[in-house]
Design a protein around this motif. Structure first.
Motif, PDB file in Angstrom:
ATOM      1  N   GLN A 237       0.828  -1.209   0.000  1.00 57.82           N
ATOM      2  CA  GLN A 237       0.000   0.000   0.000  1.00 57.82           C
ATOM      3  C   GLN A 237       0.857   1.252   0.000  1.00 57.82           C
ATOM      4  O   GLN A 237       0.555   2.226  -0.690  1.00 57.82           O
ATOM      5  CB  GLN A 237      -0.923  -0.001   1.225  1.00 57.82           C
ATOM      6  CG  GLN A 237      -2.065  -1.004   1.105  1.00 57.82           C
ATOM      7  CD  GLN A 237      -2.944  -0.995   2.333  1.00 57.82           C
ATOM      8  OE1 GLN A 237      -2.459  -1.023   3.455  1.00 57.82           O
ATOM      9  NE2 GLN A 237      -4.241  -0.959   2.120  1.00 57.82           N
ATOM     10  N   THR A 238       1.957   1.229   0.766  1.00 58.45           N
ATOM     11  CA  THR A 238       2.864   2.376   0.803  1.00 58.45           C
ATOM     12  C   THR A 238       3.434   2.628  -0.585  1.00 58.45           C
ATOM     13  O   THR A 238       3.512   3.782  -1.040  1.00 58.45           O
ATOM     14  CB  THR A 238       3.999   2.128   1.821  1.00 58.45           C
ATOM     15  OG1 THR A 238       3.426   1.878   3.118  1.00 58.45           O
ATOM     16  CG2 THR A 238       4.923   3.332   1.918  1.00 58.45           C
ATOM     17  N   GLY A 239       3.816   1.557  -1.279  1.00 56.84           N
ATOM     18  CA  GLY A 239       4.334   1.704  -2.643  1.00 56.84           C
ATOM     19  C   GLY A 239       3.298   2.281  -3.587  1.00 56.84           C
ATOM     20  O   GLY A 239       3.617   3.127  -4.430  1.00 56.84           O
ATOM     21  N   ILE A 240       2.043   1.839  -3.441  1.00 53.70           N
ATOM     22  CA  ILE A 240       0.983   2.343  -4.323  1.00 53.70           C
ATOM     23  C   ILE A 240       0.699   3.820  -4.030  1.00 53.70           C
ATOM     24  O   ILE A 240       0.490   4.618  -4.946  1.00 53.70           O
ATOM     25  CB  ILE A 240      -0.292   1.492  -4.163  1.00 53.70           C
ATOM     26  CG1 ILE A 240      -0.061   0.089  -4.753  1.00 53.70           C
ATOM     27  CG2 ILE A 240      -1.483   2.146  -4.849  1.00 53.70           C
ATOM     28  CD1 ILE A 240      -1.202  -0.891  -4.506  1.00 53.70           C
ATOM     29  N   VAL A 241       0.701   4.191  -2.751  1.00 57.91           N
ATOM     30  CA  VAL A 241       0.465   5.592  -2.382  1.00 57.91           C
ATOM     31  C   VAL A 241       1.546   6.487  -2.988  1.00 57.91           C
ATOM     32  O   VAL A 241       1.262   7.553  -3.545  1.00 57.91           O
ATOM     33  CB  VAL A 241       0.422   5.738  -0.842  1.00 57.91           C
ATOM     34  CG1 VAL A 241       0.540   7.199  -0.424  1.00 57.91           C
ATOM     35  CG2 VAL A 241      -0.880   5.142  -0.303  1.00 57.91           C
ATOM     36  N   VAL A 242       2.803   6.034  -2.913  1.00 55.78           N
ATOM     37  CA  VAL A 242       3.907   6.836  -3.473  1.00 55.78           C
ATOM     38  C   VAL A 242       3.822   6.857  -5.002  1.00 55.78           C
ATOM     39  O   VAL A 242       3.969   7.911  -5.630  1.00 55.78           O
ATOM     40  CB  VAL A 242       5.269   6.275  -2.998  1.00 55.78           C
ATOM     41  CG1 VAL A 242       6.417   6.933  -3.758  1.00 55.78           C
ATOM     42  CG2 VAL A 242       5.423   6.500  -1.507  1.00 55.78           C
ATOM     43  N   ALA A 243       3.536   5.697  -5.615  1.00 56.94           N
ATOM     44  CA  ALA A 243       3.473   5.626  -7.078  1.00 56.94           C
ATOM     45  C   ALA A 243       2.321   6.464  -7.624  1.00 56.94           C
ATOM     46  O   ALA A 243       2.430   7.076  -8.682  1.00 56.94           O
ATOM     47  CB  ALA A 243       3.312   4.178  -7.528  1.00 56.94           C
ATOM     48  N   GLY A 244       1.195   6.474  -6.908  1.00 53.75           N
ATOM     49  CA  GLY A 244       0.023   7.171  -7.404  1.00 53.75           C
ATOM     50  C   GLY A 244      -0.037   8.630  -7.051  1.00 53.75           C
ATOM     51  O   GLY A 244      -0.945   9.348  -7.480  1.00 53.75           O
ATOM     52  N   ALA A 245       0.939   9.096  -6.272  1.00 51.56           N
ATOM     53  CA  ALA A 245       0.877  10.470  -5.779  1.00 51.56           C
ATOM     54  C   ALA A 245       0.986  11.498  -6.904  1.00 51.56           C
ATOM     55  O   ALA A 245       0.492  12.618  -6.778  1.00 51.56           O
ATOM     56  CB  ALA A 245       1.979  10.712  -4.754  1.00 51.56           C
ATOM     57  N   ASP A 246       1.630  11.134  -8.001  1.00 51.95           N
ATOM     58  CA  ASP A 246       1.796  12.085  -9.103  1.00 51.95           C
ATOM     59  C   ASP A 246       0.644  12.016 -10.098  1.00 51.95           C
ATOM     60  O   ASP A 246       0.661  12.669 -11.139  1.00 51.95           O
ATOM     61  CB  ASP A 246       3.129  11.859  -9.828  1.00 51.95           C
ATOM     62  CG  ASP A 246       3.252  10.450 -10.400  1.00 51.95           C
ATOM     63  OD1 ASP A 246       2.302   9.656 -10.222  1.00 51.95           O
ATOM     64  OD2 ASP A 246       4.283  10.160 -11.013  1.00 51.95           O
ATOM     65  N   GLY A 247      -0.369  11.198  -9.798  1.00 48.70           N
ATOM     66  CA  GLY A 247      -1.524  11.101 -10.691  1.00 48.70           C
ATOM     67  C   GLY A 247      -1.318  10.134 -11.842  1.00 48.70           C
ATOM     68  O   GLY A 247      -2.199   9.945 -12.663  1.00 48.70           O
TER      69      GLY A 247
END
Length: 207
Positions: free
Chosen positions: A171-181
């Protein structure tokens, strides 16, 4: 794009499956009804999503909403995510996602660092510990991607002993990956590799 559509469908299906337990009438709360996010074996996105995205809603808005929901679910488990294994695995995960396309600009490195140190759950740890571990893995990935990837996955695998921590790493990886849209294919591949290292099914995370 398809990944986020699958996540929305998962959320909708999960909410429908929960409605028979008498909690469906309370499903409007955006982040669930206070259950432990991992305790009942449900998909990690929880059952608090209403699944009611208007068909015409922009995919960017949906991505932002999903990343926001993941952040909230991580925050709800903050008190359980204090181990060194979670810290080290999540920093390896963030580095793997940041370097997924094979190169990292300095601005990108700084952006991800800022996301890491400002993340509510990761504030369980001193910022200098997080930066040091993130940059160590990133430098290894830049110097030799395959060797750096293997080292990062070894670090990630250490979190496999506790399922709640293992899911939180992804989840942490997805939050970081998705932060730029954006969530490009190389980032999705990185998350699949991490799922394999942790013994988790990537379909559980829509990748």
């Amino acid at each position: 794009m398809a990944m986020w559509d699958r996540l929305k469908d998962q959320a909708k299906n999960l909410q429908q499956s929960q409605s028979g337990r008498g909690s469906g009438g309370q499903g409007q709360a955006p982040h669930g009804q206070g259950q432990a996010p991992y305790g009942q074996g449900q998909a990690p996105y929880g059952q608090g999503q209403s699944g009611g995205h208007a068909p015409g809603s922009s995919s960017g808005g949906s991505k932002a909403k999903l990343v926001g929901l993941l952040k909230s679910q991580l925050a709800s488990a903050k008190n359980e995510l204090k181990s060194g294994a979670y810290r080290d695995a999540s920093m390896a995960m963030c580095a793997l996602v940041a370097a997924a396309d094979g190169h990292v600009e300095q601005a990108e490195r700084q952006r991800v660092e800022e996301l890491i140190v400002s993340n509510e759950v990761l504030q369980n740890f001193p910022a200098d510990q997080l930066r040091q571990r993130f940059n160590k893995h990133l430098d290894q990935l830049i110097a030799n991607f395959e060797a750096g990837k293997a080292e990062a996955l070894r670090e990630i695998a250490k979190a496999a002993k506790k399922p709640a921590e293992a899911r939180a790493v992804i989840q942490t990886g997805i939050v970081v990956a998705g932060a730029d849209g954006h969530f490009d294919q190389s980032e999705q591949f990185a998350i699949r590799d991490a799922c394999a290292a942790l013994g988790l099914s990537p379909t559980e995370f829509g990748v």
